[in-house]
Enzyme design. Structure first.
Site, PDB file in Angstrom:
ATOM      1  N   HIS A   9     -42.100  13.543 -63.259  1.00  0.00           N
ATOM      2  CA  HIS A   9     -41.539  13.751 -61.914  1.00  0.00           C
ATOM      3  C   HIS A   9     -41.137  12.393 -61.359  1.00  0.00           C
ATOM      4  O   HIS A   9     -41.941  11.681 -60.754  1.00  0.00           O
ATOM      5  CB  HIS A   9     -42.591  14.442 -61.025  1.00  0.00           C
ATOM      6  CG  HIS A   9     -42.079  14.819 -59.666  1.00  0.00           C
ATOM      7  ND1 HIS A   9     -42.635  15.836 -58.920  1.00  0.00           N
ATOM      8  CD2 HIS A   9     -41.077  14.313 -58.907  1.00  0.00           C
ATOM      9  CE1 HIS A   9     -41.994  15.939 -57.764  1.00  0.00           C
ATOM     10  NE2 HIS A   9     -41.048  15.017 -57.726  1.00  0.00           N
ATOM     11  N   HIS A  11     -37.547  10.472 -59.774  1.00  0.00           N
ATOM     12  CA  HIS A  11     -36.129  10.476 -59.392  1.00  0.00           C
ATOM     13  C   HIS A  11     -35.590   9.076 -59.640  1.00  0.00           C
ATOM     14  O   HIS A  11     -36.053   8.121 -59.008  1.00  0.00           O
ATOM     15  CB  HIS A  11     -35.979  10.862 -57.919  1.00  0.00           C
ATOM     16  CG  HIS A  11     -36.605  12.184 -57.582  1.00  0.00           C
ATOM     17  ND1 HIS A  11     -35.908  13.367 -57.668  1.00  0.00           N
ATOM     18  CD2 HIS A  11     -37.871  12.517 -57.204  1.00  0.00           C
ATOM     19  CE1 HIS A  11     -36.711  14.375 -57.339  1.00  0.00           C
ATOM     20  NE2 HIS A  11     -37.912  13.884 -57.055  1.00  0.00           N
ATOM     21  N   HIS A 189     -38.840  21.742 -57.512  1.00  0.00           N
ATOM     22  CA  HIS A 189     -39.816  21.351 -56.494  1.00  0.00           C
ATOM     23  C   HIS A 189     -40.180  22.614 -55.714  1.00  0.00           C
ATOM     24  O   HIS A 189     -39.290  23.364 -55.289  1.00  0.00           O
ATOM     25  CB  HIS A 189     -39.200  20.351 -55.510  1.00  0.00           C
ATOM     26  CG  HIS A 189     -39.032  18.961 -56.048  1.00  0.00           C
ATOM     27  ND1 HIS A 189     -38.471  18.691 -57.259  1.00  0.00           N
ATOM     28  CD2 HIS A 189     -39.366  17.753 -55.502  1.00  0.00           C
ATOM     29  CE1 HIS A 189     -38.464  17.364 -57.443  1.00  0.00           C
ATOM     30  NE2 HIS A 189     -38.997  16.776 -56.397  1.00  0.00           N
ATOM     31  N   GLU A 192     -44.391  21.778 -51.839  1.00  0.00           N
ATOM     32  CA  GLU A 192     -44.721  20.426 -51.366  1.00  0.00           C
ATOM     33  C   GLU A 192     -44.898  20.523 -49.856  1.00  0.00           C
ATOM     34  O   GLU A 192     -45.999  20.444 -49.350  1.00  0.00           O
ATOM     35  CB  GLU A 192     -43.602  19.435 -51.716  1.00  0.00           C
ATOM     36  CG  GLU A 192     -43.850  18.025 -51.200  1.00  0.00           C
ATOM     37  CD  GLU A 192     -42.630  17.106 -51.330  1.00  0.00           C
ATOM     38  OE1 GLU A 192     -41.509  17.602 -51.555  1.00  0.00           O
ATOM     39  OE2 GLU A 192     -42.804  15.879 -51.196  1.00  0.00           O
ATOM     40  N   ASP A 270     -42.713  10.111 -58.453  1.00  0.00           N
ATOM     41  CA  ASP A 270     -41.707  10.657 -57.529  1.00  0.00           C
ATOM     42  C   ASP A 270     -40.597   9.639 -57.255  1.00  0.00           C
ATOM     43  O   ASP A 270     -39.618   9.602 -57.984  1.00  0.00           O
ATOM     44  CB  ASP A 270     -42.386  11.132 -56.230  1.00  0.00           C
ATOM     45  CG  ASP A 270     -41.646  12.265 -55.540  1.00  0.00           C
ATOM     46  OD1 ASP A 270     -40.619  12.711 -56.069  1.00  0.00           O
ATOM     47  OD2 ASP A 270     -42.092  12.716 -54.468  1.00  0.00           O
TER      48      ASP A 270
HETATM   49 ZN   LIG Z   1     -39.644  14.729 -56.149  1.00  0.00          ZN
END
Ligand SMILES: [Zn+2]
Length: 330
Positions: A9, A11, A189, A192, A270
């Site tokens: 995970h 980006h 996703h 969250e 992330d």
């Molecule tokens: Zn993310």
């Protein structure tokens, strides 16, 4: 030597450090509204999701050429390798680039210039996952999938990211069906900031194999039972959860309870340039703040390889898992 791990995970746009942002801005003649890297670094101390997203999209303006994307990916891979990452499944957001005139080919080919040589240069195997922005329309997602068709030999799967609330998974049913028909793996996703129902919907409507975040499953015991039974991996991002206020402080993160419940949890970074650390930093943080035992840390590392999309190379997966089992904590 750090614990070997896979990062599932991540980006790539979220790995843009202030120093590289300034270097790329200078190379491309882009004016950044910050005096220097120190001032920009201070802007990374945002307070909430919206101020993070504003900065995130503002800085993307410096990414223009294949070389920029190659440099961005190489900078990440070098840091990841130093923190024990052996395999990385990397998200990218094509819509954020296409919207400002940077085409799919520039992004994918640029990233691939780094990823295609990552094993020899960094000792990290890689896969690329294309994410749809969920606050954009379903039609835009379909157009993005269409634009990606010439590059599918470079892309292992699709994901869904950006602002979650108000954009339930069902909005993207059609594009996920189309992606499945093209043989792409599916993640999203969910849970969250959105409710547990979004996780169920991502599984049932989008057919995802892995849930990104999934934190809020803990509010629904029946869902937890299902995720355990079906061995659905969750890609947790502890430092991100603190920065975006999904949890107040790391010591209150539900990770230990999730592991106790039998969930297949992984630990990831992330958007590490913005959220205070890379994969190894996240492992260090949960170890010190949550008091996780060495066997729990080993379980998290093992899970990361079990949850990775390495079905085409089970020999490699077995080799990585063996490295985890043999690892000696210092
Ligand atoms: Zn993310």
């Amino acid at each position: 030597m750090p614990l070997p791990k896979a990062e599932l995970h991540l980006h790539i746009e979220g790995t843009l450090e202030p120093e590289l942002a300034f270097a790329l801005a200078e190379r491309n003649g882009v004016e950044l509204p910050y005096a220097d890297t120190e001032q920009l670094r201070r802007a990374y101390a945002f307070e909430d999701l919206q101020s993070f997203l504003n900065l995130y999209y503002e800085l993307m303006a410096v990414l223009r050429t294949e070389q920029d994307f190659e440099d961005l990916a190489n900078a990440y891979l070098e840091r990841a390798a130093a923190q024990g990452v052996r395999h990385a499944e990397i998200f990218f957001d094509p819509q954020a680039h296409i919207a400002r005139g940077v085409g799919m080919g520039t992004v994918v080919e640029g990233l691939w210039r780094a990823l295609g040589r990552s094993e020899e240069n960094h000792g990290v195997s890689t896969q690329l996952i294309m994410c749809f922005l969920r606050d954009e329309s379903a039609d835009s997602a379909l157009e993005t999938l269409e634009a990606a068709k010439p590059y599918l030999d470079r892309i292992v799967g699709v994901g869904l990211d950006s602002a979650e609330v108000g954009h339930p998974p069902v909005k993207f049913r059609e594009v996920y069906e189309a992606a499945a028909a093209l043989g792409l793996r599916r993640v999203a996703h969910a849970g969250e900031e959105g409710p547990p129902e979004y996780i169920t919907e991502a599984l049932d409507v989008l057919g995802v194999e892995r849930v990104d975040h999934g934190l809020r499953c803990m509010e629904d015991p029946a869902l937890v039972e299902r995720l355990v039974r079906e061995r659905v991996p969750l890609t947790l991002c502890p430092l991100s959860n603190v920065r975006l206020r999904a949890v107040d402080v790391l010591a209150e993160h539900p990770l230990p309870a999730m592991l106790d419940a039998g969930l297949l949890c992984t630990v990831n970074s992330d958007d590490p340039a913005y959220f205070g650390g890379y994969a190894g930093d996240n492992f260090d943080a949960v170890r010190s703040s949550l008091g996780l035992s060495e066997e729990r840390l080993r379980e998290l590392a093992r899970n990361s390889f079990l949850a990775s999309f390495l079905e085409h190379d089970e020999e490699r997966r077995a080799r990585y898992v063996a490295e985890v089992e043999a690892y000696e904590f210092s």
